[in-house]
Design an enzyme around this catalytic site. Structure first.
Site: not given
Ligand code: IPE
Ligand code: IPE
Ligand code: MG
Length: 232
Positions: A19-20, A36, A130
């Site tokens: 995430d992030g 991404h 892996l």
């Molecule tokens: C979780 O992240 C899904 C993935 C990393 C693929 P999200 O960004 O979708 O989660 P929430 O919405 O913050 O809970």
């Molecule tokens: C996680 O990154 C990847 C996916 C959910 C596909 P995010 O797109 O949720 O990144 P933030 O949380 O907005 O920073």
């Molecule tokens: Mg996110």
């Protein structure tokens, strides 16, 4: 600086909520999809390091059942990225030893992407390196509901064992360590069943920035956990 982690304390299976990416891109005034892309690149790099360390299984959350609610442009960008990266993994499979499998309901994807998924699974089936599992269109509630429905339709008695072996990732063992980058302390519908006894490591580092030394810090932390599984 240590470059390896005590092998006795290594997790067998690491799961990552990557995430992030969005915040990483925003900080650079870039579109969300650039985040991404940087995230996908980081996965390639980090999975090589995870393999090098001797960890056996890696499962990564790449697209959730809830992520379809994002803007159309972002969703299309994610699908395009999967096409590109799956193709790269197909090309790499000649020289790589990684095994690729998938969890989540892939029937939602277009036939051309499903074809790439099947090709990847077939090409890497016998690989001994892996074992990477990509969670795409994955939601733990959806996975559990699909498994329960299948067992009910077959007339199979539903208990922990039958349910476990009907889940998407079977027979991969449960994750020992869950890492979530990006600062949120929640599971967001990821592997709710399989994470029952995982150690959970949360870090504010955004996924595209999560590098080898951050991985090492998580593994060091894991090595210091006393796992009791309810016992003494
Ligand atoms: C979780 O992240 C899904 C993935 C990393 C693929 P999200 O960004 O979708 O989660 P929430 O919405 O913050 O809970
Ligand atoms: C996680 O990154 C990847 C996916 C959910 C596909 P995010 O797109 O949720 O990144 P933030 O949380 O907005 O920073
Ligand atoms: Mg996110």
């Amino acid at each position: 600086m240590r470059t390896t982690v005590d092998s006795r304390a290594l997790p067998q299976h690491v799961a990552i909520i990557m995430d992030g990416n969005g915040r990483w891109a925003s900080k650079r005034l870039l579109p969300h999809n650039a985040g991404h892309r940087a995230g996908a690149q980081n996965l390639r790099k980090l999975s090589e390091e995870i393999e090098r360390l001797g960890i056996k299984y890696l499962t990564v959350y790449a697209l959730s059942t809830e992520n379809w609610a994002r803007p159309e442009k972002e969703v299309q960008g994610l699908i395009k990225l999967m096409h590109e990266y799956f193709q790269q993994y197909i090309d790499d499979s000649k020289k790589n030893d990684m095994k690729l499998t998938f969890i989540g309901d892939v029937s939602r994807f277009e036939p051309d992407l499903r074809q790439k998924i099947e090709t990847l699974k077939t090409l890497t089936k016998e690989k001994k390196g892996l074992h990477v599992t990509l969670a795409i269109n994955y939601g733990a509630r959806d996975e559990l509901a699909r498994a329960a429905r299948k067992l009910a339709e077959e007339g199979t008695y539903i208990d922990e064992e039958t349910l476990t072996r009907t889940l998407d990732g079977f027979p991969t063992p449960d994750p020992d360590l869950l890492i979530r980058t990006g600062g949120e302390m929640r599971l967001s519908n990821f592997m709710l069943w399989q994470l029952a006894y995982a150690e959970m490591y949360f870090t504010d580092i955004l996924w595209p920035d999560f590098g080898k030394k951050d991985l090492n810090a998580a593994l060091e932390w894991f090595g210091g956990r006393a796992r009791r599984f309810g016992g003494r």
